[in-house]
Design an enzyme around this catalytic site. Structure first.
Site, short mmCIF file in Angstrom:
data_model
loop_
_atom_site.label_atom_id
_atom_site.label_comp_id
_atom_site.label_asym_id
_atom_site.label_seq_id
_atom_site.Cartn_x
_atom_site.Cartn_y
_atom_site.Cartn_z
N LYS A 134 -18.12 -20.72 12.58
CA LYS A 134 -17.46 -21.96 13.02
C LYS A 134 -18.48 -22.92 13.63
CE LYS A 134 -13.39 -21.35 14.51
NZ LYS A 134 -12.24 -20.87 15.30
N ARG A 182 -13.23 -21.72 21.76
CA ARG A 182 -12.84 -20.93 20.58
C ARG A 182 -13.95 -19.94 20.23
NH1 ARG A 182 -8.86 -23.97 17.42
NH2 ARG A 182 -8.74 -26.12 18.14
N GLY A 237 -7.80 -15.28 13.07
CA GLY A 237 -6.76 -14.81 13.99
C GLY A 237 -7.11 -13.53 14.73
N MET A 291 -9.65 -13.05 16.93
CA MET A 291 -10.15 -13.21 18.29
C MET A 291 -9.38 -14.34 18.97
SD MET A 291 -14.16 -12.27 17.80
CE MET A 291 -14.40 -13.31 16.39
N ARG A 298 -14.29 -23.77 6.71
CA ARG A 298 -14.79 -22.45 6.34
C ARG A 298 -14.45 -22.21 4.88
NH1 ARG A 298 -10.51 -19.36 10.22
NH2 ARG A 298 -8.61 -19.84 9.08
N HIS A 357 -6.57 15.52 -8.88
CA HIS A 357 -5.99 15.45 -10.22
C HIS A 357 -5.13 14.20 -10.37
CE1 HIS A 357 -2.69 16.30 -13.12
NE2 HIS A 357 -3.69 16.75 -13.84
N ARG A 383 -12.37 13.66 -21.44
CA ARG A 383 -12.12 14.95 -20.78
C ARG A 383 -11.16 15.76 -21.65
NH1 ARG A 383 -11.36 10.89 -15.96
NH2 ARG A 383 -10.31 9.99 -17.74
N SER A 385 -25.53 12.49 -18.13
CA SER A 385 -24.46 11.67 -17.57
C SER A 385 -24.13 12.22 -16.19
CB SER A 385 -23.21 11.71 -18.46
OG SER A 385 -22.20 10.90 -17.90
N GLY A 428 -22.11 13.16 -13.20
CA GLY A 428 -20.74 13.37 -12.74
C GLY A 428 -20.73 13.28 -11.23
N THR A 429 -20.66 12.05 -10.72
CA THR A 429 -20.88 11.85 -9.28
C THR A 429 -19.71 12.31 -8.41
OG1 THR A 429 -20.23 9.54 -9.65
CG2 THR A 429 -22.59 10.01 -9.46
N ASN A 430 -18.55 12.59 -9.03
CA ASN A 430 -17.47 13.17 -8.22
C ASN A 430 -17.90 14.55 -7.72
OD1 ASN A 430 -16.02 10.91 -8.95
ND2 ASN A 430 -14.82 11.95 -10.51
N CYS A 448 -20.61 8.85 -15.25
CA CYS A 448 -19.20 8.87 -15.68
C CYS A 448 -18.25 9.22 -14.56
CB CYS A 448 -19.01 9.84 -16.85
SG CYS A 448 -19.44 11.54 -16.48
N TYR A 507 -26.21 2.91 -18.78
CA TYR A 507 -24.81 2.46 -18.81
C TYR A 507 -24.05 3.09 -17.66
CZ TYR A 507 -23.63 7.09 -20.62
OH TYR A 507 -23.48 8.45 -20.74
#
Length: 873
Positions: free
Chosen positions: A22, A91, A100, A102, A329, A445, A551, A753, A755-757, A820, A840
């Site tokens: 601001k 302000r 809103g 603060m 803003r 799942h 899968r 590939s 599998g980051t899970n 993936c 990719y």
């Protein structure tokens, strides 16, 4: 000596971190010559120091007094002068927009003496209306008195005077309100300077109030920035019918149309516009009432857009026919408006294509592709879970998956509610509008399947207590029965009682154009995770350049196939297993043919069976009896086999390549189905690019084993009689050891590939199904900034990604590397993947457009020099 205070004519927009959004914008608008009420800003550094030390230093107070004197001279008024008082607003203003969150105090400087001076300058009603507003705000912000207490006092006065609204009270009425308010706040300093010091401290302290902290947590903002304090001379929109206050957007924030949008009230201060006490007028009516003011406002809007190169949200006041701009803003906007504004500003020559792409956030893109709850709707929120799959859905609560399938196929809107889902629930999930679970997380799942289907999912809503037997759930004192209607918001994780109004997704021409611009710039490929021809076609429509993960286990979820899978896993003898596999083989081949046909020559990565066999086991008594009769064994034998299949920690157990090595006949059936399908589709004249992915490799010898015992053996047999097909064998990198030994694994793998899970689960030592019980607490306490199953942990898990990529390519320079896991559709993770050198990313079909935009944004951010204009806040 630290400079703690800046007048508006000393700052600029690029001082946002010091002056707050601001304050820096007030300074910028002053510099470019807009009519901004004079004032000064106390810096965020002063706030941080105050919050650390607990007091304003002498140097801070000295500088504040100096700048107040400067302001008095400029305005030709004195602060605290009983005859002609200078009044100010105080302000907050953080570096990032926190609307809103603060606190604000208006009309500061009034007391029993100065109010009489204001009476002489204006009129009695106006002066006492201003005084009561000051007491109210000071009481709330500085003394912590609840707003409702002031409302009650106001109502007392209105009732006695038969006034419907505040504006119906005359001067005597307002005097009475001031008297009543003083009963609530009897210790306001009469010295305006003391008022200002207390107000400044209170605004600083508002940085750490509960709602501000919650907002920063929700928005992922740091807590150590502090807020600036803006002290600004008051201008009044409530001096009569030639005055007013309003809010204007330089473009329509709902639709993005290039038109001044907003509302205003005559004879009103700014807070009256948003308080709902009176109905504001549409900004277009300003053209009829004050045509010159409207024309000036339009010109201001144009100046601000040209300066900030973005849509602006501004507050204005008209005092006795003169227009003042109180703040500007960067305007909040709907996802569709964000796309249209970015596109149109580019077409109008205000910004470049690159800047247009940077203006659209991944979260906004995701919302465009799914139904969402009308933001204007009043909602009855019951609880919140994990926002596991985006979009919103309303429907009747159903607990039984068979019933969900039946009623969903009959056209009813159903929300499936389960403690968690398993492969046996897939038919009910497919027929439902959305799914709500009390357990699980982003990679459970239910979450994975729902994302693939483009259905909303709220997972891990742990406050919900589900009674499946009696078909109801309880949450926070409410009881929701079967057939009651609820709404789930998979984008926010909210669970809402009743039917919420939903907004349908809209794929506009502007959105298509933006995606085309992204494709022209990005260098990294974008593929999709898809298991069916239908999902594949949807992914291609969204711009996927191939399938990065199919899968195969999801193909066994349909009831007919699940029965055969259950025969397979219950069978004790190899011959029995082979009979079941012989039934599955033609089904799998048709699946793969459908995929090869749908993908039309693009790459198709098919992952061999990954989950542990117990996930397919028959657990319901009726199914166990039926299967026992079919296999000519006892129900007890089946129960014993199911029990033997159970594991203490199945995610680290007998699954993935371990299954293929123990039971090579399972993988042989799948490889045969893949290669036969590819060969037959090729014979029909269509190009095929099959890639076989072996899951859960942690040791190169595992991959050697599968290739030798499964792939090579099947290939030799098939291609004796069928046309040969070029194919590749690769692996998922999802075990930390695989990342560490990636150079060895690359000797056998033709592609990686990530599998980051699973890599996140194993790297952090977190169960992805149970981590939802503590991750929110970790985020609240600042241990994590984000859920690592939603946003890739770049400092930890990301290092495995970089290491494996580098080591794999040290062995095989042209090694294809992708991701993936669901991180492949999360914008910051997509950007990390590009910087890590991946070829990719692959994600659920509905996140493909998000990944396309993010993949372009990272090229712009890392490799291009673009002018985004003055940064708003």
């Amino acid at each position: 000596m630290t400079k703690y205070v800046y007048s508006f004519d000393e700052g600029s927009a690029d001082m946002k971190n010091l002056l707050g959004g601001k304050g820096s914008n007030l300074a910028e608008m002053t510099t470019i010559g807009l009519n901004v009420p004079s004032g000064y800003t106390v810096t965020t550094e002063a706030c941080v120091e105050y919050l650390d030390e607990g007091e304003l230093t002498q140097e801070m107070e000295k500088q504040m007094k100096k700048y107040m004197k400067k302001l008095e001279k400029e305005m030709d008024q004195e602060f605290g002068d009983p005859e002609d008082p200078l009044l100010v607003s105080v302000r907050s203003g953080a570096a990032v927009s926190m609307p809103g969150m603060m606190d604000t105090i208006l009309n500061l400087g009034l007391n029993d003496e100065t109010v009489e001076g204001l009476v002489e300058k204006t009129d009695e009603r106006f002066a006492y209306d201003s005084y009561r507003r000051f007491i109210n705000m000071f009481g709330e912000v500085v003394r912590g008195i609840p707003h409702r207490k002031f409302e009650e006092k106001m109502d007392e006065v209105k009732d006695k005077r038969n006034a419907d609204k505040d504006v119906d009270l005359g001067a005597e009425g307002m005097k009475k309100v001031v008297e009543k308010y003083k009963e609530l706040v009897d210790d306001i300093p009469s010295d305006p300077w003391e008022q200002l010091l207390e107000a400044t401290k209170a605004v600083f302290e508002s940085w750490d109030n509960d709602r501000a902290i919650r907002w920063r947590n929700i928005q992922g903002l740091p807590h150590d920035m502090g807020t600036a304090v803006n002290v600004q001379t008051m201008v009044y929109g409530n001096t009569g019918n030639n005055s007013g206050s309003g809010v204007a957007f330089t473009r329509n924030p709902s639709t993005g149309e290039n038109e001044v949008y907003g509302e205003f009230l005559r004879n009103a201060q700014g807070e009256d516009v948003v308080a709902g006490i009176r109905t504001p007028l549409d900004i277009s009516e300003l053209r009829e009432i004050w045509p010159d003011i409207y024309e000036e406002l339009e010109e201001v809007c144009k100046i601000l857009e040209d300066k900030y190169k973005d849509m602006q949200d501004l507050e204005f006041t008209v005092e006795d026919g003169e227009l003042y701009i109180l703040q500007t803003r960067t305007g909040k906007r709907t996802p569709n408006a964000a796309v249209k504004i970015a596109h149109d500003m580019c077409e109008e020559g205000i910004i470049s294509k690159e800047v247009a792409l940077l203006r659209v956030e991944g979260e906004q893109i995701e919302k465009i592709l799914h139904k969402r709850i009308d933001p204007e709707a009043e909602l009855e929120e019951m609880t919140q879970g994990i926002n596991a799959s985006p979009g919103a859905a309303s429907g009747s609560v159903v607990f039984d998956t068979d019933e969900a399938e039946r009623r969903g196929e009959d056209g009813e809107d159903i929300v499936l509610v389960r403690p968690e889902t398993t492969p046996e629930d897939i038919h009910g999930l497919a027929a439902s509008e959305g799914v709500l679970t009390s357990r699980g997380g982003m990679t459970s799942h239910a979450a994975v399947v729902a994302r693939g289907m483009g259905k909303p999912c709220v997972a891990g809503a742990e406050e919900i207590d589900i009674n499946l037997e009696e078909e109801y759930f309880e949450v926070n004192g409410k009881r929701i029965e079967k057939d009651d209607v609820i709404t789930i918001d998979g984008t926010t994780g909210d669970v809402i009682e009743g039917e919420a109004p939903l907004i349908e997704p809209e794929f506009t021409e502007e959105f298509e154009k933006l995606l085309q611009w992204a494709d022209d710039i990005r260098k990294m490929g974008v593929r999709a995770n898809a298991d069916t021809p239908e999902d594949t076609k949807q992914a291609i429509e969204f711009g996927a350049e191939g399938i990065g993960l199919c899968r195969t286990e999801h193909m066994f979820f349909e009831p007919e196939r699940l029965e055969v899978m259950q025969e397979l896993i219950i069978s004790e003898e190899k011959e029995e297993r082979q009979r079941a596999l012989d039934k599955l083989m033609p089904m799998q081949k048709e699946d793969f043919k459908g995929l090869f046909e749908a993908i039309e020559g693009r790459p198709l990565i098919i992952r061999l069976l990954d989950p542990p066999l117990h996930e397919f086991a028959p657990t319901e008594e009726g199914r166990q009896k039926e299967l026992a009769q079919k296999l000519d064994i006892t129900k007890e034998e089946i129960e014993a086999k199911v029990e033997r299949l159970e594991e203490e920690n199945p995610m680290l157990g007998h699954r993935g390549c371990r299954l293929g090595i123990t039971f090579p006949e399972i993988y042989r059936m799948q490889v045969r189905a893949i290669l036969e399908a590819a060969s037959e589709v090729k014979e029909e004249g269509q190009e095929v690019k099959p890639k076989i992915m072996v899951p859960l490799i942690g040791n190169v010898k595992e991959l050697e084993n599968v290739k030798e015992q499964v792939v090579k053996e099947v290939e030799e047999e098939i291609f004796e009689t069928k046309e040969g097909v070029d194919y590749e064998v690769g692996t998922m990198i999802e075990i930390p050891r695989a990342a560490v030994t990636a150079d060895k694994i690359a000797e056998e793998a033709e592609f990686f590939s990530f599998g980051t899970n699973d890599l996140t689960q194993m790297g952090l030592g977190f169960s992805r199904d149970d981590a939802g019980t503590f991750i929110p607490n970790y985020i609240d306490q600042g241990i994590f900034e984000e859920d690592p199953f939603q946003v890739l942990d770049q400092d930890g898990i990301g290092q495995f990604v970089e290491m494996a990529t580098e080591r794999g390519r040290s062995t095989k320079e042209d090694l294809s590397v992708g991701i993936c896991g669901e991180h492949g559709g999360e914008p910051s993770s997509v950007k990390f993947c590009y910087k890590a050198g991946l070829d990719y990313v692959s994600c659920s079909p509905y996140r493909v457009p998000v990944a396309r935009i993010a993949a372009a944004q990272v090229v712009i951010e890392e490799e291009m020099d673009v002018d985004e204009g003055v940064e708003g806040y």
